[in-house]
Scaffold this active site. Structure first.
Site, short mmCIF file in Angstrom:
data_model
loop_
_atom_site.label_atom_id
_atom_site.label_comp_id
_atom_site.label_asym_id
_atom_site.label_seq_id
_atom_site.Cartn_x
_atom_site.Cartn_y
_atom_site.Cartn_z
N GLY A 10 -2.79 9.31 -38.11
CA GLY A 10 -3.72 9.66 -39.19
C GLY A 10 -4.24 8.40 -39.88
O GLY A 10 -3.48 7.47 -40.13
N ARG A 71 -4.38 10.26 -31.82
CA ARG A 71 -2.98 10.55 -31.50
C ARG A 71 -2.98 10.73 -29.98
O ARG A 71 -3.66 11.61 -29.47
CB ARG A 71 -2.53 11.83 -32.20
CG ARG A 71 -2.71 11.80 -33.74
CD ARG A 71 -2.05 13.00 -34.39
NE ARG A 71 -2.50 13.25 -35.75
CZ ARG A 71 -2.03 12.65 -36.84
NH1 ARG A 71 -1.09 11.74 -36.73
NH2 ARG A 71 -2.49 12.97 -38.04
N ASP A 102 4.95 6.92 -38.53
CA ASP A 102 6.20 6.84 -37.75
C ASP A 102 5.97 6.91 -36.23
O ASP A 102 6.59 6.16 -35.48
CB ASP A 102 7.25 7.84 -38.22
CG ASP A 102 6.75 9.27 -38.22
OD1 ASP A 102 5.54 9.50 -37.97
OD2 ASP A 102 7.56 10.18 -38.46
N THR A 124 0.24 4.89 -43.64
CA THR A 124 0.16 6.35 -43.68
C THR A 124 0.11 6.78 -45.14
O THR A 124 0.81 6.21 -45.97
CB THR A 124 1.35 7.03 -42.99
OG1 THR A 124 1.39 8.42 -43.38
CG2 THR A 124 2.70 6.43 -43.33
N ASP A 126 1.40 9.33 -46.23
CA ASP A 126 2.57 10.18 -46.52
C ASP A 126 3.71 9.46 -47.25
O ASP A 126 4.57 10.12 -47.84
CB ASP A 126 3.12 10.78 -45.22
CG ASP A 126 2.10 11.66 -44.51
OD1 ASP A 126 1.18 12.15 -45.18
OD2 ASP A 126 2.23 11.85 -43.28
N ASP A 128 6.35 8.16 -46.03
CA ASP A 128 7.58 8.79 -45.52
C ASP A 128 8.37 7.86 -44.60
O ASP A 128 9.14 8.32 -43.76
CB ASP A 128 7.22 10.09 -44.78
CG ASP A 128 6.24 9.84 -43.62
OD1 ASP A 128 5.72 8.72 -43.50
OD2 ASP A 128 6.02 10.77 -42.84
N ARG A 170 2.80 15.92 -44.69
CA ARG A 170 3.59 16.40 -43.55
C ARG A 170 4.93 16.95 -44.06
O ARG A 170 4.91 17.91 -44.81
CB ARG A 170 3.79 15.28 -42.53
CG ARG A 170 4.04 15.80 -41.13
CD ARG A 170 4.19 14.67 -40.15
NE ARG A 170 2.96 13.95 -39.95
CZ ARG A 170 2.02 14.29 -39.06
NH1 ARG A 170 2.21 15.33 -38.29
NH2 ARG A 170 0.92 13.58 -38.93
O1 F6P Z 1 0.18 11.77 -41.57
C1 F6P Z 1 -0.98 11.89 -42.32
C2 F6P Z 1 -1.42 13.32 -42.40
O2 F6P Z 1 -2.60 13.38 -43.18
C3 F6P Z 1 -0.38 14.30 -42.93
O3 F6P Z 1 -0.28 14.26 -44.34
C4 F6P Z 1 -0.89 15.60 -42.39
O4 F6P Z 1 0.16 16.54 -42.23
C5 F6P Z 1 -1.46 15.21 -41.05
O5 F6P Z 1 -1.72 13.82 -41.11
C6 F6P Z 1 -2.71 15.94 -40.67
O6 F6P Z 1 -3.06 15.57 -39.39
P1 F6P Z 1 -4.47 15.88 -38.72
O7 F6P Z 1 -5.48 14.96 -39.31
O8 F6P Z 1 -4.23 15.62 -37.28
O9 F6P Z 1 -4.78 17.30 -39.05
#
Ligand code: F6P
Length: 318
Positions: A10, A71, A102, A124, A126, A128, A170
């Site tokens: 992300g 990803r 991560d 990130t 998050d 985390d 997340r």
């Molecule tokens: O890891 C960053 C994040 O924005 C999380 O907070 C969220 O759960 C996820 O990515 C969303 O992913 P995507 O953009 O693939 O929907």
């Protein structure tokens, strides 16, 4: 030395500032720097672009990532990994700096284990990654969420309404907690702690009795959908409510000064590490100091939730 830099997973505000610092610090140290587009996928598709000082002009203030991100499932397979290593070797890339969360940090470890010097920078929203006090993008995301909550509070107060706001993170409640403390949310529901909707309802009813007719409840996405929580609260309180899912809004926007500085300092540290031949390291902030830790031990660490801040938010939002 030839250094490749990529952003993966992300996107997070501040990633551009980190790329800029890798490019400029690398060139300052007589390295050749290549940007890899779309994260690990770009290693597989050989999407390498030579970076000059000017390639990163005017990007420090921009959200997103100029290198784009992805990803990539193929990279995680043994065949994908072999292809990545072969492509890096053919281009005589000596080191890879990975900026991401991560999964991306794990990718850096995998490259390093297979003999390509790799260092990770935690990017990130998050926040985390247990080994570091803060990750690139978190501060901006919290500010964005806080601004949004302030705006929602205006209309909540005018209409005496209850709003349930879902925040990203997340499996982490870090954004919800920080934004909730900053915006004075009446209740914060996070995945790290058990929650009791009867208690939340009692707090809401208590507030109404005292004449406080509007409230804001934050729900971290790792708990449940804000719509589900809203339906449950409606049953318990019979109070009308509205739901807002802030979603990807939290990932965009110009990085705060804090994130720009964090990104510049962390990326600079990453370049120092590859110049010193130290791979398999994650750049972190610990006790306010920029340092680095072994990636495998960092990923084994479990994030500690700031329960003190959570309790304080509860006391102050009564
Ligand atoms: O890891 C960053 C994040 O924005 C999380 O907070 C969220 O759960 C996820 O990515 C969303 O992913 P995507 O953009 O693939 O929907």
């Amino acid at each position: 030395m030839k250094i490749a830099v990529l952003t993966s997973g992300g996107d997070a505000p501040g990633m551009n500032a980190a790329v800029r610092a890798v490019v400029r610090k690398g060139i300052f140290n007589n390295c050749e720097v290549f940007g890899v587009r779309e994260g690990f996928r770009g290693i597989l598709t050989e999407d390498f672009i030579p970076m000059q000082l000017g390639s990163v002009a005017d990007v420090i203030q921009r959200g997103g990532t100029i290198l784009r991100t992805a990803r990539c499932e193929e990279f995680k397979t043994p065949a994908g990994m072999d292809k990545a290593i072969a492509n890096l070797r053919r281009r005589e890339i000596d080191a890879v700096i990975v900026i991401g969360g991560d999964g991306s940090i794990r990718g850096a470890q995998a490259l390093n284990d297979r003999g390509i010097l790799a260092v990770a920078v935690p990017g990130t929203i998050d926040n985390d990654i247990a080994a570091t006090e803060v990750t690139i993008g978190f501060d901006t995301a919290v500010n964005t969420a806080c601004n949004a909550i302030d705006k929602i509070r205006d209309t909540a107060a005018s209409h005496q309404r209850l709003f349930i706001i879902e925040l990203m993170g997340r499996n982490s409640g870090a954004i919800a907690l920080a934004a909730g403390l900053a915006a004075g949310a009446e209740s914060i529901i996070v995945p790290e702690l058990p929650y009791d909707l009867d208690e939340v309802s009692r707090r809401l009813e208590g507030s109404r009795r005292r004449g406080k007719l509007h409230s804001i409840i934050l729900v971290a996405e790792g708990v449940a959908s804000a719509y589900e929580i809203a339906a449950e609260l409606k049953k318990r309180t019979n109070q009308d409510n509205r739901v807002i899912v802030l979603g990807h809004l939290q990932r965009g926007g110009s990085p705060t000064a804090f994130d720009r500085i964090l990104a510049s300092r962390m990326a600079s540290e990453a370049v120092d590490l590859v110049l010193a031949g130290k791979g398999g390291r994650l750049v972190v902030v610990q006790n306010g100091r920029y340092t680095h830790v072994d990636i495998s031990s960092a990923l084994a660490q479990k994030a500690v939730f700031d329960s003190e801040a959570f309790e304080l938010a509860k006391i102050l939002s009564i």
